[in-house]
Structures are given as C-alpha cells and as structure tokens.
Design a protein around this motif. Sequence first.
Motif, PDB file in Angstrom:
ATOM      1  N   VAL A  17      77.109 -30.653  -0.239  1.00 51.08           N
ATOM      2  CA  VAL A  17      76.847 -29.210  -0.166  1.00 51.08           C
ATOM      3  C   VAL A  17      77.693 -28.455  -1.191  1.00 51.08           C
ATOM      4  O   VAL A  17      77.209 -27.546  -1.869  1.00 51.08           O
ATOM      5  CB  VAL A  17      77.112 -28.685   1.259  1.00 51.08           C
ATOM      6  CG1 VAL A  17      77.113 -27.173   1.298  1.00 51.08           C
ATOM      7  CG2 VAL A  17      76.067 -29.230   2.224  1.00 51.08           C
ATOM      8  N   PRO A  52      73.434 -19.873   1.245  1.00 49.35           N
ATOM      9  CA  PRO A  52      72.452 -20.908   1.570  1.00 49.35           C
ATOM     10  C   PRO A  52      73.080 -22.290   1.745  1.00 49.35           C
ATOM     11  O   PRO A  52      72.670 -23.064   2.609  1.00 49.35           O
ATOM     12  CB  PRO A  52      71.490 -20.903   0.377  1.00 49.35           C
ATOM     13  CG  PRO A  52      71.795 -19.695  -0.406  1.00 49.35           C
ATOM     14  CD  PRO A  52      73.149 -19.224  -0.013  1.00 49.35           C
ATOM     15  N   TYR A  53      74.094 -22.592   0.926  1.00 50.28           N
ATOM     16  CA  TYR A  53      74.749 -23.890   1.036  1.00 50.28           C
ATOM     17  C   TYR A  53      75.569 -23.992   2.317  1.00 50.28           C
ATOM     18  O   TYR A  53      75.644 -25.055   2.934  1.00 50.28           O
ATOM     19  CB  TYR A  53      75.629 -24.156  -0.192  1.00 50.28           C
ATOM     20  CG  TYR A  53      74.820 -24.346  -1.438  1.00 50.28           C
ATOM     21  CD1 TYR A  53      74.133 -25.532  -1.654  1.00 50.28           C
ATOM     22  CD2 TYR A  53      74.722 -23.341  -2.388  1.00 50.28           C
ATOM     23  CE1 TYR A  53      73.379 -25.720  -2.795  1.00 50.28           C
ATOM     24  CE2 TYR A  53      73.964 -23.515  -3.530  1.00 50.28           C
ATOM     25  CZ  TYR A  53      73.295 -24.709  -3.727  1.00 50.28           C
ATOM     26  OH  TYR A  53      72.543 -24.884  -4.851  1.00 50.28           O
ATOM     27  N   LEU A  56      73.076 -24.589   5.065  1.00 45.50           N
ATOM     28  CA  LEU A  56      72.617 -25.977   4.946  1.00 45.50           C
ATOM     29  C   LEU A  56      73.691 -26.940   5.425  1.00 45.50           C
ATOM     30  O   LEU A  56      73.406 -27.927   6.106  1.00 45.50           O
ATOM     31  CB  LEU A  56      72.232 -26.270   3.499  1.00 45.50           C
ATOM     32  CG  LEU A  56      71.755 -27.686   3.194  1.00 45.50           C
ATOM     33  CD1 LEU A  56      70.501 -28.010   3.984  1.00 45.50           C
ATOM     34  CD2 LEU A  56      71.503 -27.832   1.706  1.00 45.50           C
ATOM     35  N   SER A  60      73.368 -29.561   8.372  1.00 48.16           N
ATOM     36  CA  SER A  60      73.574 -30.971   8.056  1.00 48.16           C
ATOM     37  C   SER A  60      74.687 -31.584   8.891  1.00 48.16           C
ATOM     38  O   SER A  60      74.602 -32.749   9.287  1.00 48.16           O
ATOM     39  CB  SER A  60      73.887 -31.126   6.570  1.00 48.16           C
ATOM     40  OG  SER A  60      72.779 -30.729   5.804  1.00 48.16           O
ATOM     41  N   ASP A  89      72.035 -35.457   3.068  1.00 45.82           N
ATOM     42  CA  ASP A  89      72.019 -34.082   2.585  1.00 45.82           C
ATOM     43  C   ASP A  89      71.422 -33.998   1.194  1.00 45.82           C
ATOM     44  O   ASP A  89      70.679 -33.071   0.881  1.00 45.82           O
ATOM     45  CB  ASP A  89      73.421 -33.474   2.616  1.00 45.82           C
ATOM     46  CG  ASP A  89      73.333 -31.969   2.523  1.00 45.82           C
ATOM     47  OD1 ASP A  89      72.857 -31.360   3.497  1.00 45.82           O
ATOM     48  OD2 ASP A  89      73.688 -31.424   1.472  1.00 45.82           O
ATOM     49  N   LEU A  92      67.748 -34.181   1.625  1.00 46.02           N
ATOM     50  CA  LEU A  92      67.238 -32.940   2.205  1.00 46.02           C
ATOM     51  C   LEU A  92      67.136 -31.848   1.150  1.00 46.02           C
ATOM     52  O   LEU A  92      66.148 -31.126   1.072  1.00 46.02           O
ATOM     53  CB  LEU A  92      68.153 -32.485   3.348  1.00 46.02           C
ATOM     54  CG  LEU A  92      67.757 -31.195   4.054  1.00 46.02           C
ATOM     55  CD1 LEU A  92      66.414 -31.367   4.747  1.00 46.02           C
ATOM     56  CD2 LEU A  92      68.826 -30.788   5.041  1.00 46.02           C
ATOM     57  N   GLN A  93      68.160 -31.727   0.310  1.00 46.19           N
ATOM     58  CA  GLN A  93      68.126 -30.711  -0.745  1.00 46.19           C
ATOM     59  C   GLN A  93      66.993 -30.971  -1.733  1.00 46.19           C
ATOM     60  O   GLN A  93      66.325 -30.041  -2.164  1.00 46.19           O
ATOM     61  CB  GLN A  93      69.467 -30.669  -1.481  1.00 46.19           C
ATOM     62  CG  GLN A  93      70.575 -30.048  -0.649  1.00 46.19           C
ATOM     63  CD  GLN A  93      71.873 -29.950  -1.421  1.00 46.19           C
ATOM     64  OE1 GLN A  93      71.872 -29.672  -2.617  1.00 46.19           O
ATOM     65  NE2 GLN A  93      72.974 -30.180  -0.751  1.00 46.19           N
ATOM     66  N   THR A  96      63.651 -29.980  -0.087  1.00 46.97           N
ATOM     67  CA  THR A  96      63.424 -28.545   0.059  1.00 46.97           C
ATOM     68  C   THR A  96      63.121 -27.881  -1.277  1.00 46.97           C
ATOM     69  O   THR A  96      62.550 -26.799  -1.313  1.00 46.97           O
ATOM     70  CB  THR A  96      64.640 -27.840   0.719  1.00 46.97           C
ATOM     71  OG1 THR A  96      65.800 -28.089  -0.065  1.00 46.97           O
ATOM     72  CG2 THR A  96      64.846 -28.329   2.137  1.00 46.97           C
TER      73      THR A  96
END
Length: 98
Positions: A17, A52-53, A56, A60, A89, A92-93, A96
């Motif tokens: 992240v 946003p991070y 997230l 996560s 993660d 996931l990033q 997205t």
Amino acid sequence: MNWELYFWCVAGIVISVLLPVIWVAVRAAFPAPAGPAGLRDDSKKLWTIIKPYLLLGIASAMTAIIIMFALGKQVETAQAAMLAGYAWDSTLQKLTKA
C-alpha cells in the motif's frame, strides 16, 4: 492462528500500500517547483493522494485475517506471510485498475 505470521502478512500489505504513495511523493519532490504553495494546499494534496491507499490498506488488513485462516499451516515463516500479504494486495490493486 499464529499472530506473529498474521502481522508479517499485514506488513506485506502495508508495504504494498505504501510503496505507490512513496513513489508519488518521490516524483512530486523532484520536479522544478511551479511557485510558492501554502502548507494547507500541500496537506490537502497529500491527503487526496493517501486516502485511497489508506482505505485500501484497512480493507486489505482485514483480508489478511482471511488469508491467514485460508492458508493455515501452509504459511510457516514470516517471509511466506509477508509475500502472501504483498501478493494479495498487489493483485487487488492491479484488478481494480483493469
């Protein structure tokens, strides 16, 4: 559940992240300054980048619980836990952004 391995899994997520945030900050630090900017404006820009991070990362970190339960005894070392968290993660990033 092995809490030490869980926290290593979270560490992998945190690295995943924070790494993009750090690179944004590095890129922002090196271009020529456009002119004087107030601290308040910089703080708003930084929050806009980080928020946003941060969200997230929280999602996560909660997911790390599921990862650790799902993988169970397959995760026996801190390295494996960190890689499991990072891989989750990072994946996931990428999904997205697709």
